[in-house]
Write an enzyme that holds these catalytic residues in place. Structure first.
Site, PDB file in Angstrom:
ATOM      1  N   ASP A   1      28.982  43.047  31.508  1.00  0.00           N
ATOM      2  CA  ASP A   1      30.076  43.025  32.485  1.00  0.00           C
ATOM      3  C   ASP A   1      29.519  42.580  33.841  1.00  0.00           C
ATOM      4  OD1 ASP A   1      32.162  43.587  34.269  1.00  0.00           O
ATOM      5  OD2 ASP A   1      32.879  45.253  33.049  1.00  0.00           O
TER       6      ASP A   1
ATOM      7  N   HIS B   1      33.999  41.758  31.190  1.00  0.00           N
ATOM      8  CA  HIS B   1      34.923  42.661  31.871  1.00  0.00           C
ATOM      9  C   HIS B   1      36.338  42.574  31.289  1.00  0.00           C
ATOM     10  CE1 HIS B   1      36.143  45.304  35.111  1.00  0.00           C
ATOM     11  NE2 HIS B   1      37.135  44.463  35.432  1.00  0.00           N
TER      12      HIS B   1
ATOM     13  N   SER C   1      39.489  49.277  34.346  1.00  0.00           N
ATOM     14  CA  SER C   1      38.973  48.771  35.615  1.00  0.00           C
ATOM     15  C   SER C   1      39.529  49.580  36.784  1.00  0.00           C
ATOM     16  CB  SER C   1      39.298  47.278  35.744  1.00  0.00           C
ATOM     17  OG  SER C   1      38.625  46.717  36.843  1.00  0.00           O
TER      18      SER C   1
END
Length: 419
Positions: A221, A250, A156
């Site tokens: 996601d 995610h 991320s």
């Protein structure tokens, strides 16, 4: 103004757990150890003095002290440097680190950004860059890990510092982007241009990475759209086979069996890769792309370009250049002679020095369409030899016409009878 917006963007990008899920203590012999701060935490830190875990505090060039965990695997050949997401710290990730260390057979270094866990300071884009640089320096000095034996892993927001460091290490072994972002602003809205207030411009830095890049992303996601991962993979210079986890979100990709299986295969391939085999693989990929799309389609022909050059389709044309339809930049501008039956020996194409782009168009006779050019010297005085960017083809007068124009410079019109 840009700096102010960057600080504002940082408030939306970083969410360190509060309170931290662990704290540091010193053992009687002066070594650091980690202790869980949350009674309900599932993380089980090893006892003080356990050789499988080193707790480090590293000072960055921006003055912060960053906490790092080094997990040692005696069977490892490579080291994984893990940059986590924006809402976790080392205490929450420790069990995952242990699983990765064992299943992938790697040494693993994880660290907390400035302002996270037991690290000092406040989180910001540039602080995370300084953080990962300091941890990498620690790996070099304390553990003798060179970039040739290092794989960078970014999850991320962690893809930002990961690509920052990867763009500076030309001999890096590999990169893993787990739910990576194109940039901070692109997570919020779909834009195709840069803003001064944007952070983590991965869309620019991915182009500078010179090692294999594995992209892992969930198709469902809802935080960072799958399109981010897809575009990062397409923009990588040396993309590895991606892992698109169907139905993955995610924060849950680690629970899918394909995650550890695909990641293990990537690690094994990186272990078996040396400089020579990497170069061979790169050239194989380039040749494969050339065969599928044509090496000239991108407009960047190599000097040894062997793309097929079709012959001129007109039976009456004795032009031997065969470049009528080739899109190589070195041939562009030579199309005028290919359509003229009289261009036998004076064709400019074999010279390969034409700097003109686009189809020529004589201001008098539009010679690129003319099939009745009486002058066999038609190609000698066009711009292909002059090296200019305007078409001054001699059709309809050739050099004789130019000499006449020099004698009568005051005249602004030319007789049309020579077309």
């Amino acid at each position: 103004m840009g700096c102010m917006f960057s600080h504002l963007a940082a408030k939306f990008a970083f969410f360190p757990p509060s309170p931290p899920t662990y704290h540091l203590t010193k053992t009687p012999d002066g070594k650091l150890s980690a202790v869980s701060s949350v009674s309900s935490s599932s993380s089980t830190f090893p006892s003080a003095g356990d050789p499988s875990l080193d707790v480090k505090v590293v000072k960055t060039r921006r003055g912060n002290k960053v906490t790092a965990f080094y997990l040692r695997n005696p069977n490892a050949r490579l080291t994984l440097l893990y940059s986590h997401g924006n809402a976790a710290d080392l205490g929450q990730l420790f069990d995952l680190f242990v699983q990765l260390k064992v299943n992938l057979r790697v040494n693993l270094m994880g660290y907390d950004y400035s302002g996270y866990g037991a690290s000092t300071g406040k989180p910001s884009e540039y602080d995370t860059y300084a953080d990962i640089e300091a941890v990498y320096e620690c790996l070099q000095t304390d553990y003798g890990v060179g970039q040739e034996d290092l794989i960078l892993y970014g999850q991320s927001v962690g893809s930002g510092p990961t690509l920052h460091l990867a763009s500076k290490l030309p001999r890096l072994r590999g990169v893993v982007l787990h739910s990576g972002i194109l940039s901070g602003l692109r997570v919020l809205c779909h834009v195709k241009f840069k803003f001064c207030c944007d952070i983590y411009s991965n869309v620019s830095k991915i182009k500078k990475v010179k090692c294999p890049v594995l992209v892992i992303h969930g198709t469902e996601d809802d935080v960072v759209n799958w399109l981010h991962g897809n575009r990062l993979w397409k923009m990588a210079k040396e993309p590895y086979e991606p892992l698109w986890i169907k139905g993955g979100g995610h924060c849950n990709l680690e629970i899918y069996p394909d995650y550890i299986r695909h990641l293990y295969r990537f690690i094994q391939d990186m272990e078996n890769t040396n400089t020579k085999s990497r170069l061979e693989k790169i050239w194989q990929e380039i040749r494969r792309r050339d065969e599928s799309t044509g090496c000239c389609s991108s407009g960047l022909c190599r000097p040894s370009c062997s793309c097929p050059k079709p012959r001129c389709p007109k039976p009456s044309c004795s032009c031997g250049c065969g470049c009528l339809k080739c899109s190589c930049p070195s041939f562009k501008g030579c199309f005028s002679c290919c359509k003229k039956p009289s261009c036998a020996s004076s064709c400019c194409c074999p010279k390969f020095k034409c700097s003109c782009f686009g189809k020529p168009k004589c201001p008098k006779c539009s010679c690129w369409k003319c099939l009745k050019c009486p002058d066999s010297e038609c190609c000698r005085s066009c711009c292909c030899f002059a090296g200019c960017f305007s078409w001054l083809c001699c059709c309809g007068g050739g050099r004789r016409k130019k000499e006449g124009e020099r004698e009568s410079r005051g005249t602004t019109t030319v007789a049309k009878s020579e077309g």
